[in-house]
Motif scaffolding. Structure first.
Motif, PDB file in Angstrom:
ATOM      1  N   TYR A   1      -9.668  -4.507   2.212  1.00  0.00           N
ATOM      2  CA  TYR A   1      -8.314  -3.938   2.284  1.00  0.00           C
ATOM      3  C   TYR A   1      -7.280  -4.964   1.831  1.00  0.00           C
ATOM      4  CZ  TYR A   1      -4.088  -1.651   3.869  1.00  0.00           C
ATOM      5  OH  TYR A   1      -2.839  -1.077   3.896  1.00  0.00           O
TER       6      TYR A   1
ATOM      7  N   TYR B   1     -12.286   0.873   4.228  1.00  0.00           N
ATOM      8  CA  TYR B   1     -12.184  -0.537   3.871  1.00  0.00           C
ATOM      9  C   TYR B   1     -12.534  -1.408   5.074  1.00  0.00           C
ATOM     10  CZ  TYR B   1      -9.292   0.777  -0.205  1.00  0.00           C
ATOM     11  OH  TYR B   1      -8.814   1.319  -1.367  1.00  0.00           O
TER      12      TYR B   1
ATOM     13  N   PHE C   1      -7.241  -4.999  -1.792  1.00  0.00           N
ATOM     14  CA  PHE C   1      -6.523  -3.832  -2.301  1.00  0.00           C
ATOM     15  C   PHE C   1      -5.007  -4.037  -2.239  1.00  0.00           C
ATOM     16  CE2 PHE C   1      -4.321   0.098  -0.913  1.00  0.00           C
ATOM     17  CZ  PHE C   1      -4.353   0.790  -2.112  1.00  0.00           C
TER      18      PHE C   1
ATOM     19  N   ASP D   1       0.864  -1.178   0.000  1.00  0.00           N
ATOM     20  CA  ASP D   1       0.000   0.000   0.000  1.00  0.00           C
ATOM     21  C   ASP D   1       0.906   1.234   0.000  1.00  0.00           C
ATOM     22  OD1 ASP D   1      -1.698   2.120   0.538  1.00  0.00           O
ATOM     23  OD2 ASP D   1      -2.721   1.135   2.213  1.00  0.00           O
TER      24      ASP D   1
END
Length: 221
Positions: free
Chosen positions: A202, A197, A205, A131
């Protein structure tokens, strides 16, 4: 979307999973080193976070650093190098087991000689993750930043080894990517910035971000 809070169990599961993965990787490398000619792997090239950062964070303006005692108390010369450890880190152990070299140096802030470049370096940055926000929160190197350093490394490698040998080194090297813990432990569970999220979305992602990293890496390689 709602946010699922997992509390300390989430931290424990994330850390345990990372530890199991590293132990598996080290055992896999140990077996490979015994079964194959070590000279077939010319270099170890590393991306990731604090697990494999040998000191890149020393050279950037980040809140995440460990170039001070008692870090390094069991390292060569009892010196704190920026490794997030009292001694060697997994990338050092892997390189040693593969017969490549004893220690994998940081790409930033290290006086790299030809041998260092020919046998591999680490671009890892403590506090980073798949991330992009994870690294940005602590001003660490993002995975994109690390890929840009890899691009620069390839230019230097070509300059000292020639295009043909450099291409061979890049194609035959062992690549290690160790990151993702901080995405869950710091960005998702601790900060308020990913509260849109729930846990499953998440994770999806982060997996997508990881997939993007590997696609770009394979294109660059």
């Amino acid at each position: 979307m709602g946010r699922t809070w997992m509390g300390n169990n989430g931290f424990i599961r994330a850390s345990s999973a990372a530890l199991i993965l590293l132990i598996f990787l080290l055992e896999l490398v140990r077996g490979q080193a015994k079964a194959t000619n070590r000279s077939r792997t010319p270099a170890l090239i590393v991306f990731g976070d604090s697990i494999v950062d040998p000191g890149n964070n020393n050279e950037i303006l980040t809140t995440v650093r460990c170039n001070f005692p008692p870090y390094g108390k069991d390292f060569v010369g009892h010196k704190a190098t920026g490794r997030f450890s009292n001694g060697r880190i997994p990338s050092d152990i892997i390189a040693s087991q593969m017969g490549i070299k004893q220690y994998v140096p940081a790409y930033l802030g290290t006086k790299l000689d030809d041998h260092d470049l020919l046998t591999g370096v680490s671009f890892a940055s403590g506090g980073g993750g798949y991330d992009p926000l994870t690294a940005e929160l602590v001003q660490a190197l993002t995975m994109d930043d690390q890929l840009n350093l890899f691009k620069d490394y390839k230019k230097k490698l070509k300059a000292i080894a020639g295009e043909k040998r450099a291409s061979t080194i890049i194609s035959r090297s062992l690549y290690v990517v160790a990151t993702g813990n901080d995405d869950l432990a710091n960005t998702y569970f601790t900060s308020p910035f990913r509260r849109n999220y729930d846990l499953s979305s998440y994770i999806k992602f982060v997996v997508q971000s990881a997939s993007s990293f590997y696609q770009v890496f394979l294109f660059m390689k």
